[in-house]
Write an enzyme that holds these catalytic residues in place. Structure first.
Site, PDB file in Angstrom:
ATOM      1  N   HIS A 126      37.979  13.687   2.765  1.00 46.65           N
ATOM      2  CA  HIS A 126      37.922  15.068   3.256  1.00 46.65           C
ATOM      3  C   HIS A 126      38.694  15.895   2.226  1.00 46.65           C
ATOM      4  O   HIS A 126      39.671  15.412   1.650  1.00 46.65           O
ATOM      5  CB  HIS A 126      38.655  15.258   4.583  1.00 46.65           C
ATOM      6  CG  HIS A 126      38.130  14.450   5.726  1.00 46.65           C
ATOM      7  ND1 HIS A 126      38.533  13.172   5.971  1.00 46.65           N
ATOM      8  CD2 HIS A 126      37.253  14.771   6.716  1.00 46.65           C
ATOM      9  CE1 HIS A 126      37.924  12.723   7.061  1.00 46.65           C
ATOM     10  NE2 HIS A 126      37.145  13.662   7.534  1.00 46.65           N
ATOM     11  N   ASP A 166      42.340  15.658   2.652  1.00 45.21           N
ATOM     12  CA  ASP A 166      43.016  14.377   2.372  1.00 45.21           C
ATOM     13  C   ASP A 166      43.486  14.341   0.928  1.00 45.21           C
ATOM     14  O   ASP A 166      44.576  13.845   0.642  1.00 45.21           O
ATOM     15  CB  ASP A 166      42.087  13.153   2.496  1.00 45.21           C
ATOM     16  CG  ASP A 166      41.316  13.074   3.777  1.00 45.21           C
ATOM     17  OD1 ASP A 166      41.847  13.494   4.803  1.00 45.21           O
ATOM     18  OD2 ASP A 166      40.182  12.561   3.736  1.00 45.21           O
TER      19      ASP A 166
HETATM   20  C1  XLS Z   1      36.001  10.565  13.035  1.00 43.66           C
HETATM   21  C2  XLS Z   1      35.030  10.416  11.967  1.00 43.66           C
HETATM   22  C3  XLS Z   1      35.482  10.946  10.624  1.00 43.66           C
HETATM   23  C4  XLS Z   1      34.304  11.116   9.714  1.00 43.66           C
HETATM   24  C5  XLS Z   1      34.577  12.004   8.551  1.00 43.66           C
HETATM   25  O1  XLS Z   1      35.910   9.976  14.089  1.00 43.66           O
HETATM   26  O2  XLS Z   1      34.645   9.082  11.881  1.00 43.66           O
HETATM   27  O3  XLS Z   1      36.431  10.120  10.077  1.00 43.66           O
HETATM   28  O4  XLS Z   1      33.828   9.904   9.245  1.00 43.66           O
HETATM   29  O5  XLS Z   1      34.911  13.278   8.933  1.00 43.66           O
END
Ligand code: XLS
Ligand code: NI
Ligand code: NI
Length: 437
Positions: A102, A105
């Site tokens: 993200h 991140d």
């Molecule tokens: C959350 C999601 C997230 C997505 C990316 O539950 O799995 O991690 O994969 O935003």
């Protein structure tokens, strides 16, 4: 240079199933050819940035626990650069070809939107150098439109147009970053795209807003020349009570309703499938049958817990069924197997991160070998073919080619005896699956 994962000196090696070395692959042999392609080409493993490097072990009853060595500087940008170093060290040591992130991140949010964008650009420039130096590639990027309190009532679905606009501006930059890093896909998980109470929600409006948002993204991607695959990741609940992207069928319907179907595929996460009351293989099959299985977030839930526990996969039988879907559709294309999974709160050592990924990669490699055996062997396929054989000839063929009518079927039925139920052979097939190792 700081070494963050000292227990592996160079790279985790393949040592075979007999090895007792916990830091070796027992099944993942990157260059081994299975059904015409190497394991590396089929499995396309990816490490996720958020859980693996930014996860702190926090839960609703306790604060962060891990204090990772790359996360200790007082300066958030320094932390971001240290994290990049740790990340690329891990990618290389594991020998994974991909990673995912993200925007928030990899780079810290600044005091203003502009500052956040500048931070992102700086970290992306460094990440690009590291990708070039190591050959590790970006599977997908995404924008975090759910952690900051401004997104409490949603991102694209927010009742406040200002926040919708903010989300759009943020996605613009996340897409730029993904493009700049050669990302092969771009993911939308509808973080807070949902609602908690019907009493304050105009669902029709919110779904239309989301659709408009996606159309803007597609138009922008075209303008900048981003040709990666857009993916939507369904999840039924958490954080909101009603997430709009409940499951694959719901997402496919949304895409068709708003004329978006040609621009998206789906990213299926195992734990989200089970939260929706489906099996992992069910969700994969819904997408695959629609030609829309784009990528996988590899993890698992806990059958006793009703939330997204995001554990590393370790159920061989479940992953074998998943790999059968993947192999039957000829692979994942530009997608991959992204470990959207986290070590448990009590797994406080950085070495636990190595064990988690090694185990996850080995389970998929082992499952791949078994799935390929099942396909090569042909017995399962023969059972399925036989089960539907009556549609190959006579009245069945007429049903399938569309020449049958209710009248013609009635006339046919009147000439037959009472139909005889044949066995679905569930136990036989379960035993057959267990006979492969
Ligand atoms: C959350 C999601 C997230 C997505 C990316 O539950 O799995 O991690 O994969 O935003
Ligand atoms: Ni996910
Ligand atoms: Ni998840």
């Amino acid at each position: 240079m700081t070494i963050y994962f000292p227990s592996v000196e160079n790279q985790v090696a393949y040592e075979g199933a007999q090895s007792k070395n916990p830091l070796a692959y027992k099944y993942y042999d990157a260059d081994r050819v299975v059904g015409g392609k190497t394991m590396k080409e089929i499995l396309r493993f990816s490490v996720c940035y958020w859980h693996t490097f930014k996860g702190t072990g926090i839960d609703p009853f306790g604060w962060g626990e891990y204090h990772r060595p790359w996360d200790r500087s007082q300066d958030p940008m320094q932390r971001a650069f240290h994290t990049l170093e740790a990340a690329f060290e891990l990618f290389q040591k594991l020998g994974v070809p991909y990673y995912c992130f993200h925007d928030r991140d990899i780079a810290p949010e600044g005091a203003t939107f502009k500052e956040s964008c500048d931070n992102l650009e700086k970290v992306v420039a460094r990440a690009k150098e590291m990708q070039t130096a190591t050959g590790v590639k970006l599977l997908w990027g995404t924008a975090n439109l759910f952690s900051n309190p401004r997104y409490t009532h949603g991102g694209a679905s927010n009742p406040d147009a200002h926040i919708h606009a903010y989300g759009a501006a943020q996605v613009k930059h996340a897409l730029d970053a993904t493009y700049e890093l050669g990302g092969e896909n771009y993911v939308f998980w509808g973080g807070r795209e949902g609602y908690d109470t019907w009493l304050n929600t105009n669902m029709k409006h919110e779904r239309e807003q989301i659709a408009r948002f996606f159309h803007m993204v597609i138009d922008y991607a075209k303008r900048i020349g981003f040709t990666g695959q857009f993916l939507i990741e369904p999840k039924p609940k958490e954080p909101t009570k009603h997430q709009y992207d409940f499951d694959s069928a719901t997402v496919l319907d949304f895409l068709r309703e708003f004329d978006l179907i040609d621009h998206f595929k789906l990213n299926i996460e195992a734990n989200h499938a089970t939260l929706a009351g489906h099996t992992f293989e069910h969700e994969l099959t819904v997408c695959s049958d629609a030609g829309k299985l784009g990528s996988i977030d590899a993890n698992r839930g806990d059958y006793l817990l009703g939330w997204d526990t995001d554990q590393f996969p370790n159920d061989l039988a479940e992953i074998t069924r998943a790999m059968l879907v993947v192999l039957k559709q000829g692979g994942l294309g530009s997608g991959g197997l992204n470990f959207d999974a986290k070590v448990r709160r009590g797994s406080v050592d950085t070495e636990d991160i190595l064990h988690a990924h090694i185990g996850g990669m080995d389970i998929f490699a082992h499952a791949l070998l078994i799935a390929q055996q099942i396909l090569d062997d042909g017995e399962w396929d023969a059972i399925l073919k036989k089960r539907y054989a009556s549609y190959q000839t006579g009245v069945g063929q007429e049903i399938m080619n569309g020449t049958a009518t209710l009248e013609s079927l009635e006339a046919w039925v009147l000439q037959q005896e009472e139909p005889v139920v044949t066995s679905g052979q569930q136990e036989l097939i379960e035993n057959l699956f267990n006979s492969y190792h």
